[in-house]
Design an enzyme around this catalytic site. Sequence first.
Site, PDB file in Angstrom:
ATOM      1  N   ARG A  73     -96.100  46.774  47.626  1.00  0.00           N
ATOM      2  CA  ARG A  73     -97.356  47.174  46.998  1.00  0.00           C
ATOM      3  C   ARG A  73     -97.933  48.362  47.754  1.00  0.00           C
ATOM      4  O   ARG A  73     -97.908  48.393  48.984  1.00  0.00           O
ATOM      5  CB  ARG A  73     -98.358  46.016  47.029  1.00  0.00           C
ATOM      6  N   TYR A 201     -91.898  48.652  41.526  1.00  0.00           N
ATOM      7  CA  TYR A 201     -91.904  47.484  42.410  1.00  0.00           C
ATOM      8  C   TYR A 201     -92.772  46.360  41.819  1.00  0.00           C
ATOM      9  O   TYR A 201     -93.907  46.615  41.384  1.00  0.00           O
ATOM     10  CB  TYR A 201     -92.423  47.862  43.821  1.00  0.00           C
ATOM     11  N   LYS A 210    -100.672  40.186  40.495  1.00  0.00           N
ATOM     12  CA  LYS A 210    -101.821  40.542  41.336  1.00  0.00           C
ATOM     13  C   LYS A 210    -102.904  41.261  40.519  1.00  0.00           C
ATOM     14  O   LYS A 210    -104.091  41.026  40.716  1.00  0.00           O
ATOM     15  CB  LYS A 210    -101.373  41.444  42.489  1.00  0.00           C
ATOM     16  N   HIS A 230    -106.086  33.742  45.683  1.00  0.00           N
ATOM     17  CA  HIS A 230    -104.736  33.973  46.219  1.00  0.00           C
ATOM     18  C   HIS A 230    -104.317  32.705  46.970  1.00  0.00           C
ATOM     19  O   HIS A 230    -104.316  32.680  48.197  1.00  0.00           O
ATOM     20  CB  HIS A 230    -104.818  35.191  47.161  1.00  0.00           C
ATOM     21  N   SER A 252    -100.490  37.511  52.681  1.00  0.00           N
ATOM     22  CA  SER A 252     -99.120  37.652  52.185  1.00  0.00           C
ATOM     23  C   SER A 252     -98.059  37.293  53.229  1.00  0.00           C
ATOM     24  O   SER A 252     -98.198  37.635  54.396  1.00  0.00           O
ATOM     25  CB  SER A 252     -98.885  39.107  51.779  1.00  0.00           C
ATOM     26  N   CYS A 254     -97.100  34.650  54.749  1.00  0.00           N
ATOM     27  CA  CYS A 254     -97.445  33.786  55.897  1.00  0.00           C
ATOM     28  C   CYS A 254     -96.843  32.392  55.708  1.00  0.00           C
ATOM     29  O   CYS A 254     -97.228  31.466  56.408  1.00  0.00           O
ATOM     30  CB  CYS A 254     -98.955  33.629  56.014  1.00  0.00           C
ATOM     31  N   ASP A 281     -98.749  31.043  44.808  1.00  0.00           N
ATOM     32  CA  ASP A 281     -99.403  32.323  45.081  1.00  0.00           C
ATOM     33  C   ASP A 281    -100.820  32.442  44.513  1.00  0.00           C
ATOM     34  O   ASP A 281    -101.673  33.041  45.147  1.00  0.00           O
ATOM     35  CB  ASP A 281     -98.534  33.464  44.521  1.00  0.00           C
ATOM     36  N   ARG A 379     -86.844  40.498  47.238  1.00  0.00           N
ATOM     37  CA  ARG A 379     -87.492  39.405  46.497  1.00  0.00           C
ATOM     38  C   ARG A 379     -86.539  38.698  45.549  1.00  0.00           C
ATOM     39  O   ARG A 379     -85.476  39.211  45.203  1.00  0.00           O
ATOM     40  CB  ARG A 379     -88.631  40.001  45.649  1.00  0.00           C
TER      41      ARG A 379
HETATM   42  C1  OXD Z   1     -98.159  39.252  48.181  1.00  0.00           C
HETATM   43  C2  OXD Z   1     -97.199  38.694  47.227  1.00  0.00           C
HETATM   44  O1  OXD Z   1     -97.937  40.354  48.670  1.00  0.00           O
HETATM   45  O2  OXD Z   1     -97.388  37.537  46.840  1.00  0.00           O
HETATM   46  O3  OXD Z   1     -99.154  38.574  48.471  1.00  0.00           O
HETATM   47  O4  OXD Z   1     -96.264  39.396  46.845  1.00  0.00           O
HETATM   48 MN    MN Z   2     -99.324  36.780  47.364  1.00  0.00          MN
END
Ligand code: OXD
Ligand code: MN
Length: 595
Positions: A73, A201, A210, A230, A252, A254, A281, A379
Site C-alpha cells: 500500500r 497491488y 481497505k 481494522h 498490519s 502483527c 482483518d 500474499r
Molecule cells: C494491512 C493488510 O496492511 O491487511 O493491514 O493488508
Molecule cells: Mn489489515
Amino acid sequence: MSRYPTTNKKLIDWVNKMARLCAPDEIVWIDGSEVQKRRIEEEAVSIGELIRLNQKSLPGCFLHRTAPNDVARTEHLTFICTKKKRDAGPANNWMSPALAYRKAKAIFKGAMKGKTMYVIPFSMGPVGSPFSKVGVELTDSRYVVLNMLIMTKINEQVLRHLEKEDEFTKCLHAKAQLDIDKRLILHFPEDNTIWSVGSGYGGNVLLGKKCLSLRIASFIAKKEQWLAEHMLVMGIEEPNGHIGYIAAAFPSACGKTNLAMLVPPQGLKKKGYRIWTVGDDIAWMRVDSDGALWAINPEAGFFGVAPGTNSQTNPNMVETIKKNTIYTNVLLKPDQTVWWEGADGEVPERGIDWQGRPWKPGLKDQNGLPVKGAHPNSRFTTPITNCPTASFRLEQHHGVPISAIIFGGRRAHLAPLVYEAFNWQHGIFMGATIASELTAAQVGKLGQVRRDPMAMFPFCGYNMADYFRHWLKMGEKMIKPPKIFHVNWFRTDKMGEFLWPGYGENLRVLEWVLERCSNKVEAIHTPIGYIPGPADIDMTGLKLPSGVFEKLFAVDRDDWIEELKDIKKFFKQFKKDLPCQLWQEYEGLLKRLKS
Ligand code: OXD
Ligand code: MN
C-alpha cells in the site's frame, strides 16, 4: 434484451460516464458465475497475467507477479478528499475533491484503450443484512476481478438488491501505466466514491477492502452510529459449548491472521476449546436491539501475508490455501508449486523469484545483500470457506455478539502481556494510544515505531479526533459494552528474545480475557489497568523460565511516564478537536503513575 443486467439508471449512467473517460474497447459485467470466472482465468493465463500452478497439488491456484515498484500500500499516495481539510484531519493526506478529480481524470483519460472494462457489483457482508454495503468496482484488471470474486460476494442477489436500492459505493480502478508518479488512491467519502489509478497491488486496488470497508465505511459508520474497524473477529468455544466472541485490533502484519485461527496448545486442548474464525482483518459492529455489540466480517476471503506462514505458525491457513487461491509475488518452484521464506519444508534448490528471475538459496544482490525468493509482503487471496475453523455464523445477518475488544501493539518493552481497562473511556484511551513498529505491509522504514490508534491510523476515512469521539459515544449506546483489553505478544528480554511464545499459546491470555468478561476471576489493580494474578493464567503444559512471568507483567513507572510524553505530542496534533475525555485519561494515568 437490454445491454445491461440492471435497470438502475444511476448505475448505468455512471458506468457509461466512466467508460467515456477511460475509453475501454468493451465492457463486461461480472456475474459471479463459474463459467465466466473460468473464462477470465484462461485469458489471464494466456496473456501471462496469471501462471497456472500445479493443479494436482494446488487445484484452482494461480500465481501473479506485480510490478516491482508496486508491492505494498502506498500511504503517501492515498488521500481523503473532503470539501473541508479539517474533516480529513491531521492523520490523513488531504486533497480537495475538485483537484483530486482533476488530477486523477488526467491519468484515467483513455487508460483502458485496447482493454476491457469489467463492472463488478459486489456486496460486503451477506446481501440483505442490516450490516452490509454494496459497491460496484470498474477495473481493467483481470487480477482484480478474480481477487474480488474471492474477497467479496458477487452474485445475482447483489444485482437484485441494486434494482431496489440506489445507494452504492462507486469504485473506479485502472492500472494505467503502473507508474508510481501517476499513482493515486483517492477517497471521496462525501460522494461515496473511490478512485484508484496507477497500481495493481491488492491493498490499493481491491477496493472493497481497505478503501471501502475501512475508509469509506468508517465515515458512513459515524453517520449511521456503528463501527467499521481494522479488527479480527473470533469465537472461542468453551468446553460447556458457550462461545465467547472477541474483536481485536492490531496494526498490519502483527499476527492478526494467525490469532484469528489459532490452534489451542496441548495443555489447554484437554479442556476442549474450539476456535471459530469469523474474520482476520475487518469488523463491522453495531449495537443490536439487545443493547450488546454485534459484529460481522464484511469480507469473504483472506488477503494474507505469505512469508512466515507454515504448519507451526498457522496450520489452519496452510490447509486453507491448498486450493482456489491466488498467490502474489511468491517464489515459483520447478514443480509449479510455490514457496516463500518461512514456508514448510526444505528451501528449494532453485526457482523463479517474485520478479520472475532465476533464484537459488544464498543468492546476493550487487550490494551483497540476500535476495529473497518471495517478496516480504507477498500474499495469498483465499476464500474463508476453505478455512477449517471458519465460523458457522459467517452468513448470519446479525453477526456474532462481542464480549471483549482487544487492542494490541508490537512493543519490545513497556506494555505487559495483557491488561484490562478500568472502564469504556479508559479503554478508548488505550486504543487511541497503541503503537507499533512498521512492517513490510507498508511502504516506509521497517522497524520504526509509530502510533496507530485502534490500528486505524492509515484507514480512518475522517478526522481521527471525531473518530475517538464516536468511539466514546458508542459506549453510551450499549447496555452491556464489551470489556476492553490491551495485549502485547512481542515483549523482549535484554537480549532481544521474545519473552512469550505467542501463536497458539495466546489462547491462555484470551481465556483470562473471557473469564474477566464473565466475572469469573479477580485481577490486580496497577496504574495502567488490571492485570492477572500469578495463578490466573492457565499455564498447563507451558513452562516459562523463572522470572519471565514477572517480566511479562512488569509495569515500569518511569518508562510509562516517558511514554506519556510521546502520547502528549501525538494528541496535540489534534489541537482543540481532541475529546477532553482523552486528556482526562492522560492526566489520570500520569497521576496514578506518580502516586
Ligand atoms: C494491512 C493488510 O496492511 O491487511 O493491514 O493488508
Ligand atoms: Mn489489515
